[in-house]
Design an enzyme around this catalytic site. Structure first.
Site, PDB file in Angstrom:
ATOM      1  N   GLU A 154       0.835  -1.203   0.000  1.00  0.00           N
ATOM      2  CA  GLU A 154       0.000   0.000   0.000  1.00  0.00           C
ATOM      3  C   GLU A 154       0.872   1.257   0.000  1.00  0.00           C
ATOM      4  O   GLU A 154       1.537   1.555   0.999  1.00  0.00           O
ATOM      5  CB  GLU A 154      -0.916   0.033   1.234  1.00  0.00           C
ATOM      6  CG  GLU A 154      -1.736   1.309   1.274  1.00  0.00           C
ATOM      7  CD  GLU A 154      -2.739   1.391   2.411  1.00  0.00           C
ATOM      8  OE1 GLU A 154      -2.609   0.624   3.387  1.00  0.00           O
ATOM      9  OE2 GLU A 154      -3.647   2.232   2.320  1.00  0.00           O
ATOM     10  N   HIS A 213      -8.536   0.936  -1.213  1.00  0.00           N
ATOM     11  CA  HIS A 213      -9.117   1.640  -0.059  1.00  0.00           C
ATOM     12  C   HIS A 213      -9.798   2.911  -0.541  1.00  0.00           C
ATOM     13  O   HIS A 213      -9.208   3.668  -1.307  1.00  0.00           O
ATOM     14  CB  HIS A 213      -8.019   2.061   0.934  1.00  0.00           C
ATOM     15  CG  HIS A 213      -7.634   0.992   1.890  1.00  0.00           C
ATOM     16  ND1 HIS A 213      -6.486   1.058   2.655  1.00  0.00           N
ATOM     17  CD2 HIS A 213      -8.252  -0.164   2.247  1.00  0.00           C
ATOM     18  CE1 HIS A 213      -6.413  -0.019   3.431  1.00  0.00           C
ATOM     19  NE2 HIS A 213      -7.461  -0.782   3.190  1.00  0.00           N
ATOM     20  N   ARG A 219     -10.500  12.113   4.884  1.00  0.00           N
ATOM     21  CA  ARG A 219     -10.566  10.777   5.490  1.00  0.00           C
ATOM     22  C   ARG A 219     -11.920  10.506   6.144  1.00  0.00           C
ATOM     23  O   ARG A 219     -12.051   9.612   6.974  1.00  0.00           O
ATOM     24  CB  ARG A 219      -9.413  10.523   6.475  1.00  0.00           C
ATOM     25  CG  ARG A 219      -8.643   9.313   6.001  1.00  0.00           C
ATOM     26  CD  ARG A 219      -7.424   8.928   6.755  1.00  0.00           C
ATOM     27  NE  ARG A 219      -6.824   7.804   6.047  1.00  0.00           N
ATOM     28  CZ  ARG A 219      -5.716   7.203   6.359  1.00  0.00           C
ATOM     29  NH1 ARG A 219      -5.039   7.582   7.396  1.00  0.00           N
ATOM     30  NH2 ARG A 219      -5.267   6.198   5.641  1.00  0.00           N
ATOM     31  N   GLU A 248     -11.955   2.832   4.378  1.00  0.00           N
ATOM     32  CA  GLU A 248     -11.065   3.001   5.543  1.00  0.00           C
ATOM     33  C   GLU A 248     -11.138   4.471   5.970  1.00  0.00           C
ATOM     34  O   GLU A 248     -10.463   5.316   5.411  1.00  0.00           O
ATOM     35  CB  GLU A 248      -9.636   2.624   5.163  1.00  0.00           C
ATOM     36  CG  GLU A 248      -8.701   2.665   6.351  1.00  0.00           C
ATOM     37  CD  GLU A 248      -7.252   2.541   5.929  1.00  0.00           C
ATOM     38  OE1 GLU A 248      -6.520   1.778   6.566  1.00  0.00           O
ATOM     39  OE2 GLU A 248      -6.853   3.221   4.961  1.00  0.00           O
TER      40      GLU A 248
HETATM   41  C1  LER Z   1      -3.497   2.095   6.091  1.00  0.00           C
HETATM   42  O1  LER Z   1      -4.337   1.411   5.230  1.00  0.00           O
HETATM   43  C2  LER Z   1      -3.287   3.477   5.650  1.00  0.00           C
HETATM   44  O2  LER Z   1      -3.956   3.952   4.775  1.00  0.00           O
HETATM   45  C3  LER Z   1      -2.230   4.280   6.245  1.00  0.00           C
HETATM   46  O3  LER Z   1      -2.595   5.584   6.532  1.00  0.00           O
HETATM   47  C4  LER Z   1      -1.482   3.616   7.321  1.00  0.00           C
HETATM   48  O4  LER Z   1      -0.521   4.460   7.819  1.00  0.00           O
HETATM   49 MN    MN Z   2      -5.246   2.700   3.526  1.00  0.00          MN
END
Ligand code: LER
Ligand code: MN
Length: 273
Positions: A154, A213, A219, A248
């Site tokens: 990721e 994600h 966020r 997320e």
């Molecule tokens: C985890 O999925 C993510 O997006 C990050 O911000 C983890 O540090």
């Molecule tokens: Mn993430």
């Protein structure tokens, strides 16, 4: 069209974008009732979960587990794959092997995101640290290949790590390592910071993507910031992505409303794109 899941945490954690943190039972019940098809589980230590309870609960609620998130080992305990101290790297490998064992039983993938940690020191020290980190990453990959569990790289924005910020960085690592068990996990929150165009980068990475994600620019739930999710969904359809979408997000204004807002927003246009 797409399976939709959301990130929950078994343990109470400082790491923000997880819902029902420390209340997994309530989280699973709520997510199931809201019509999600699955979940992502953020785990500190996968050896410490009651597997029988979890498998029964998932079956009862008809929920899949798409992925296990692993960053809590770094945020809570300081364990990271690219740590400059060997003892921490070894602890991290032990944790990741535990996550891979659980993922195997759940049919899930394992995320290599925050658990990478950060490179520190002089340019030379960073180079050495990177080489040592790769060795332990390879050890985890060999272990996951034996069980045919996919590891997901990721890319994370520059304010959280200096190790793999863009999809291009992730693709380069995947190409260098060359394993069918290593795939890419783009996250719209990080892409909004790092990529010139979210849509163009996704299209370029199409054969690498194993999971994605979704979070808006702040966020919060998709639809509550300024990312164009309609255009992203169109791109995912165009490039033939068939995997799950994992939401997320921060528990704002609270866990339940955040989960409800997300699924309602995506369902309102996902079938109309
Ligand atoms: C985890 O999925 C993510 O997006 C990050 O911000 C983890 O540090
Ligand atoms: Mn993430």
């Amino acid at each position: 069209m797409f399976d939709i899941g959301i990130s929950l945490s078994q343990t109470k954690t400082k790491f923000g974008p997880l819902l029902f943190s420390g209340c997994l039972d309530k989280g699973l019940e709520s997510i199931g009732a809201l019509g999600y098809q699955g979940v992502e589980l953020s785990m500190l230590n996968s050896k410490k979960i009651d597997e029988k309870w979890l498998l029964n609960k998932l079956k009862e609620l008809n929920l899949k587990v798409y992925a296990l998130a692993t960053g809590q080992s770094y945020y809570t305990d300081g364990y990271s794959l690219f740590n400059n101290e060997e003892k921490y790297r070894l602890k991290t490998v032990e944790r990741l092997k535990g996550h891979i064992d659980l993922a195997y039983k759940l049919g899930a993938m394992v995320i290599i995101g925050g658990i990478r940690g950060e490179l520190t020191g002089s340019p030379q020290e960073k180079k050495l640290q990177e080489a040592e980190g790769r060795l332990v990453l390879m050890e985890c990959l060999r272990y996951s290949e034996e069980k045919d569990v996919v590891l997901l790289i990721e890319p994370i924005n520059r304010y959280e790590t200096n190790l793999i910020n863009t999809l291009q960085d992730g693709m380069e690592l995947i190409d260098e390592i060359g394993s069918k068990n290593l795939k890419l996990l783009p996250d719209t929150f990080h892409m909004n910071i790092e990529e010139k165009s979210i849509e163009e980068s996704l299209a370029k990475a199409k054969s690498y993507i194993g999971y994605i994600h979704f979070a808006d620019s702040n966020r919060w739930a998709p639809g509550l910031g300024h990312i164009d999710f309609k255009s992203i969904i169109s791109t995912l359809i165009k490039i033939g992505y068939r995997g799950a979408i994992g939401i997320e997000i921060l528990p704002e204004p609270d866990d339940y409303i955040a989960a409800k807002n997300s699924i309602e927003f995506l369902k309102s246009f996902i079938f109309k794109v």
